[in-house]
Design an enzyme around this catalytic site. Structure first.
Site, PDB file in Angstrom:
ATOM      1  CB  SER A  81      -3.042   6.202 -11.990  1.00  0.00           C
ATOM      2  OG  SER A  81      -2.861   7.039 -11.061  1.00  0.00           O
ATOM      3  CG  ASP A 306      -6.109   7.873  -7.557  1.00  0.00           C
ATOM      4  OD1 ASP A 306      -5.403   8.719  -8.367  1.00  0.00           O
ATOM      5  OD2 ASP A 306      -6.161   6.668  -7.662  1.00  0.00           O
ATOM      6  CB  THR A 405       4.244  12.679   1.158  1.00  0.00           C
ATOM      7  OG1 THR A 405       4.478  12.179   2.252  1.00  0.00           O
ATOM      8  CG2 THR A 405       4.748  13.918   1.029  1.00  0.00           C
TER       9      THR A 405
HETATM   10 ZN    ZN Z   1      -4.166   7.987  -9.675  1.00  0.00          ZN
END
Ligand code: ZN
Ligand code: 16G
Length: 576
Positions: A81, A306, A405
């Site tokens: 990520s 994402d 958030t």
């Molecule tokens: Zn991610």
């Protein structure tokens, strides 16, 4: 059972990196997949890429077991990520695009933590269990659809780890589908599509097609209001990650008159000086963007796409600072639109009512929470941090909007929603068609930067809003600030009330309450991080100076409570 042959490069002892170096993992190095345990939030394993080959191999074996057990496609996503380019990670995705269950997380720990010598026995025992279980397709011998579907992000270690996954799936000859470089949400979506062919075709193109079709149809159904200030162009910060190649392909299916996107940060170092996490934490505009507020509408993805935030450069003297349109603001925008459609539906006095909910975390700006309560007339639910906890709460509604958030969020829809709304679109009244199509633009399996961007654009256009409108017509953010308290022992901090109240250490919450009471519109909480050895402090107040002061005092109080605890512990030892 056949002899189990483990390729030496995927054993603990012989674990071989993408640079072809042996990087042994000692037996006493143990790992935890789990997410249910308080100390671990994100599911899966995430480390420096060197550690991962043997982990990915064993995870892919486990995916192949789950695939045979359910006779279904199971996903393996290889990504770290927003973390640095040298890291990598792996997580499994269940048949429906969701997280694997707790039981399978425990199996993952058993399989990963086994020594090389014990692994054959651990695997044989698992296999035997399933062969005996009447619940398992393995026992029935009827396995046609089992497959392991694997995707990687753009990290250099990815292809090597893909091979480790292929070898893991091959241990019991389970079909392996390499879907290459994809965003995390694409992998979730494609796994679900394999198992529910009516959902979408299980390919990159299938995903692009389903989402862009819904976007184009919804666009056509959404006349731009008179005097609209909507701008159909924006600049996207791709974090030098997967967003660049994949979102470009998706956009090929969307006519330029509808939306024009300029891409930045496509080929540099992953997540370095850019990306949604950088923009959120530093509140700076990312590398490659103009700091003089000449670029009105920008968005930032994280490395595996994402998460998404919108932003623009702050005007005035704040050189290089970003004004954020964060997850809260995106969630409220979606909710306002959905509520408008739902209100029309409810006014028609239907037999079946549809219930909408909004889930936030304690980090949600207080003004967004108030707006939802006072203007949308919905009581927001505050869930503890972590995507899965939000998702679980959202699943109780027919339309469950959830966002952190930091820009990770989506909307989930109930079976009841399907039966009322997702029917033959053409025969439905416009508000239901909109609900239907909007639910198809959204990727309900997981937060998806591409889908969330398209959904945001649709809604801004529907309202005829510019960025100024989006900032001014909903709510004004209450000034807020985050601090980190470094502490010796995280476990002495126990929270309740979705992490907003400290139960322990004794007396600390009372101190926080006293401090909060000194300011107007103030709120503060301290929670132990689920990913680092720190306590995070969040404070809000009427001015940034006051939020700062409040946050600082609370951070000191946390650190004092920690040193008091350490002192007492030493003192007790001394007494014994
Ligand atoms: Zn991610
Ligand atoms: C994990 C969570 C993320 C959360 C973050 C908080 C998932 C997939 N990810 O990355 O949602 O915002 O942890 O970290 O659940 P913290 O506990 O250190 O504040």
């Amino acid at each position: 059972m056949a002899n189990l042959d483990f390729p030496p490069q995927y054993t603990r002892a012989g674990n071989t990196t993408h640079n072809n170096e042996v990087h042994s993992i000692p037996q006493d190095e143990q790992f935890a997949y789990g997410t249910e345990m308080e100390e671990k939030l994100a599911p899966g394993f995430r480390f420096r890429a060197e550690k991962l080959p043997f982990i990915v191999y064993r995870c892919a074996y486990l995916a192949s077991l789950l695939a045979r057990h359910l006779d279904a496609a199971i996903g393996v996503m290889i990504t770290a990520s927003h973390n640095p380019a040298q890291d990598n990670g792996v997580k499994l995705v269940n048949f429906n695009g969701d997280r694997i269950t707790r039981r399978w997380e425990i199996y993952a720990d058993q399989v990963i933590n086994a020594s090389d010598a014990d692994l054959p026995k651990v695997i044989r025992d698992l296999e035997k269990n399933f062969q005996r279980s009447s619940q398992s397709k393995i026992a029935s011998g009827l396995i046609d659809n089992a497959k392991v579907v694997c995707g990687i992000d753009t990290r250099v270690s990815g292809p090597h780890l893909m091979e480790a996954a292929r070898a893991g799936a091959a241990l019991f000859n389970v079909k392996f589908v390499d879907i290459g470089v994809v965003s995390t949400p694409m992998l979730h979506y494609i796994v679900k599509s394999f198992n529910e062919p009516e959902f979408a075709e299980a390919t990159h193109q299938g995903y692009y097609q389903a989402i862009s079709d819904a976007f184009r149809k919804l666009y056509t159904l959404t006349p731009e209001p008179k005097g609209s200030r909507y701008q159909p162009e924006l600049i996207v910060d791709c974090a030098n990650g997967v967003g660049a190649p994949r979102f470009r392909e998706l956009l090929e299916l969307i006519p330029k008159e509808m939306l024009r996107v300029e891409f930045r940060n496509e080929n540099g170092e992953l997540n370095h000086g850019c990306g949604a996490d950088f923009v959120k934490i530093r509140q700076n505009i990312p590398a490659g963007f103009d700091s003089e507020a000449k670029e009105p509408k920008c968005a930032s993805f994280d490395g595996d796409a994402d998460r998404i935030l919108y932003f623009r450069a702050k005007k005035g003297y704040l050189y290089g600072k970003a004004e954020l349109f964060d997850g809260d603001r995106i969630a409220v925008l979606f909710a306002k639109y959905l509520k408008e459609q739902l209100d029309i539906y409810t006014a028609s006095k239907p037999r079946n009512s549809l219930k909408m909910g909004i889930v936030q975390t304690a980090y949600a700006n207080g003004s967004s929470t108030r707006f939802i309560r006072e203007h949308l007339k919905i009581e927001p639910i505050i869930a503890p941090t972590g995507v899965k906890r939000l998702q679980r709460n959202a699943a109780a509604f027919d339309i469950g909007v959830y966002f952190e958030t930091n820009g990770h969020g989506t909307i989930v829809f109930s079976k009841h929603f399907d039966s009322v709304v997702r029917r033959n679109t053409d025969s439905l009244p416009t508000h239901l068609q909109r609900l239907h199509l909007f639910s198809r633009v959204i990727n309900e399996t997981v937060g998806d930067a591409f889908a969330d961007l398209l959904a945001t654009e649709i809604v801004l256009r529907h309202f005829g809003w510019s960025m100024d409108d989006w900032m001014q017509k909903l709510y004004e953010d209450t000034p807020s600030i985050s601090f980190q308290a470094s502490v010796g022992d995280l476990s002495i901090f126990k929270t309740t009330n979705a992490e907003q109240t400290l139960e322990e250490p004794d007396g600390l919450q009372k101190r926080i309450d006293e401090e909060v009471a000194k300011y107007k519109n103030a709120r503060a909480f301290a929670r132990p991080s689920g990913t680092e050895n720190i306590v995070r402090v969040y404070a809000e107040a009427d001015t940034l100076e006051n939020a700062h002061r409040l946050g600082e005092t609370v951070t000191q109080a946390v650190e004092q409570a920690d040193s008091r605890h350490r002192y007492l512990k030493r003192f007790m030892r001394f007494q014994l």
